[in-house]
Design a protein around this motif. Structure first.
Motif, PDB file in Angstrom:
ATOM      1  N   GLN A 191      41.322  -0.187  18.806  1.00  0.00           N
ATOM      2  CA  GLN A 191      42.012   1.095  18.723  1.00  0.00           C
ATOM      3  C   GLN A 191      43.516   0.830  18.788  1.00  0.00           C
ATOM      4  N   PHE A 192      44.231   1.338  17.809  1.00  0.00           N
ATOM      5  CA  PHE A 192      45.667   1.128  17.683  1.00  0.00           C
ATOM      6  C   PHE A 192      46.339   2.495  17.791  1.00  0.00           C
ATOM      7  N   PHE A 193      47.100   2.686  18.859  1.00  0.00           N
ATOM      8  CA  PHE A 193      47.751   3.966  19.118  1.00  0.00           C
ATOM      9  C   PHE A 193      49.191   3.892  18.620  1.00  0.00           C
ATOM     10  N   ALA A 194      49.545   4.835  17.751  1.00  0.00           N
ATOM     11  CA  ALA A 194      50.824   4.700  17.057  1.00  0.00           C
ATOM     12  C   ALA A 194      51.321   6.046  16.562  1.00  0.00           C
ATOM     13  N   TYR A 195      52.633   6.085  16.301  1.00  0.00           N
ATOM     14  CA  TYR A 195      53.266   7.157  15.544  1.00  0.00           C
ATOM     15  C   TYR A 195      53.832   6.535  14.268  1.00  0.00           C
ATOM     16  N   SER A 196      53.685   7.222  13.160  1.00  0.00           N
ATOM     17  CA  SER A 196      54.029   6.644  11.861  1.00  0.00           C
ATOM     18  C   SER A 196      55.517   6.377  11.687  1.00  0.00           C
ATOM     19  N   GLU A 197      56.379   7.112  12.396  1.00  0.00           N
ATOM     20  CA  GLU A 197      57.820   6.919  12.226  1.00  0.00           C
ATOM     21  C   GLU A 197      58.368   5.747  13.040  1.00  0.00           C
ATOM     22  N   SER A 198      57.545   5.151  13.896  1.00  0.00           N
ATOM     23  CA  SER A 198      58.001   4.079  14.773  1.00  0.00           C
ATOM     24  C   SER A 198      57.955   2.718  14.083  1.00  0.00           C
ATOM     25  N   SER A 237      52.901   3.930  26.823  1.00  0.00           N
ATOM     26  CA  SER A 237      53.871   3.826  25.733  1.00  0.00           C
ATOM     27  C   SER A 237      53.176   3.450  24.432  1.00  0.00           C
ATOM     28  N   ILE A 238      53.934   3.557  23.346  1.00  0.00           N
ATOM     29  CA  ILE A 238      53.444   3.119  22.037  1.00  0.00           C
ATOM     30  C   ILE A 238      54.345   2.001  21.521  1.00  0.00           C
ATOM     31  N   PRO A 239      53.774   1.120  20.708  1.00  0.00           N
ATOM     32  CA  PRO A 239      52.380   1.049  20.291  1.00  0.00           C
ATOM     33  C   PRO A 239      51.477   0.637  21.454  1.00  0.00           C
ATOM     34  N   GLY A 240      50.233   1.031  21.324  1.00  0.00           N
ATOM     35  CA  GLY A 240      49.227   0.620  22.283  1.00  0.00           C
ATOM     36  C   GLY A 240      48.041   0.026  21.549  1.00  0.00           C
ATOM     37  N   LEU A 241      47.397  -0.938  22.166  1.00  0.00           N
ATOM     38  CA  LEU A 241      46.243  -1.587  21.556  1.00  0.00           C
ATOM     39  C   LEU A 241      45.134  -1.677  22.582  1.00  0.00           C
ATOM     40  N   LYS A 242      43.979  -1.149  22.240  1.00  0.00           N
ATOM     41  CA  LYS A 242      42.796  -1.252  23.090  1.00  0.00           C
ATOM     42  C   LYS A 242      41.776  -2.121  22.375  1.00  0.00           C
TER      43      LYS A 242
END
Length: 219
Positions: free
Chosen positions: A3-10, A49-54
């Motif tokens: 699982q990759f937690f992200a915002y596209s503008e980052s 915080s982002i990015p996050g990786l599970k």
């Protein structure tokens, strides 16, 4: 599945996405539930915080730490050189991205969020400052054709969307990001990498939408 937690503008999220794609890993890209910093998200990624990786029991943050984790757990294709000196150069350039180059781009965010008119002189100063930051790269990279020799490394993952966002913001505010010949050559090579091009496109569209929330500028 990762699982990759992200915002596209980052751009920090983009560097992780590029590495995931280059390594051919299966992942689901998701926004942080209830937003970053939320209790719900912190239950998954403790820093919030982002990015996050599970990945299994690992709940990771900090883009460079995530990249190192991916390099160790999915070593092929390798995105770090074999030679110790070249590996150190990759890490040096990654640090420069996070402490010098990216902050010069992010400096645009505050006046944009404040609704500062696109004609305000502050943007011209920011474009100059950003150009000066990128100029520092000229003597540090090989551009032969990549930053550290003939092979793609984590440096390309870090810089591809940052170059794009810098160009995009300079153009939006009536300026130009001036690059030296090596940086220009390197930028052309990064755009030709399919996985980098995908994240560049995602980031460009997201930034256009984000800026439009606060001010009206040319795309």
């Amino acid at each position: 599945m990762i699982q990759f937690f992200a915002y596209s503008e980052s751009v920090f999220c983009a560097k992780v996405r590029i590495a995931l794609d280059m390594k051919g890993l299966e992942y689901a890209e998701l926004p942080p539930p209830d937003g970053y910093g939320s209790k719900t998200y912190k239950a998954i990624i403790p820093s919030g915080s982002i990015p996050g990786l599970k990945d299994g029991n690992a709940g990771l943050s900090d883009s460079n730490a995530i990249l190192e984790y991916l390099e160790e757990t999915a070593p092929s294709p390798a995105l770090l050189p074999e030679a110790a000196a070249e590996r150190a150069l990759v890490r040096m350039l990654m640090g420069m991205h996070d402490t010098r180059i990216e902050p010069s781009v992010r400096a645009f965010y505050a006046p944009i969020k404040a609704g500062t008119s696109p004609s305000d002189p502050c943007y011209h100063q920011l474009i100059e400052n950003m150009g000066a930051a990128f100029e520092r790269l000229e003597d540090l990279i090989e551009a032969a054709p990549y930053a550290v020799g003939h092979h793609v490394t984590l440096v390309e993952c870090a810089y591809a969307t940052t170059f794009s966002q810098a160009h995009q913001l300079a153009t939006m505010f009536g300026g130009e990001l001036k690059l030296g010949p090596k940086c220009q050559r390197w930028w052309q090579e990064m755009q030709s990498l399919s996985h980098a091009a995908t994240s560049i496109d995602i980031n460009r569209k997201a930034m256009q939408d984000w800026v439009a929330k606060f001010i009206q500028v040319d795309a």
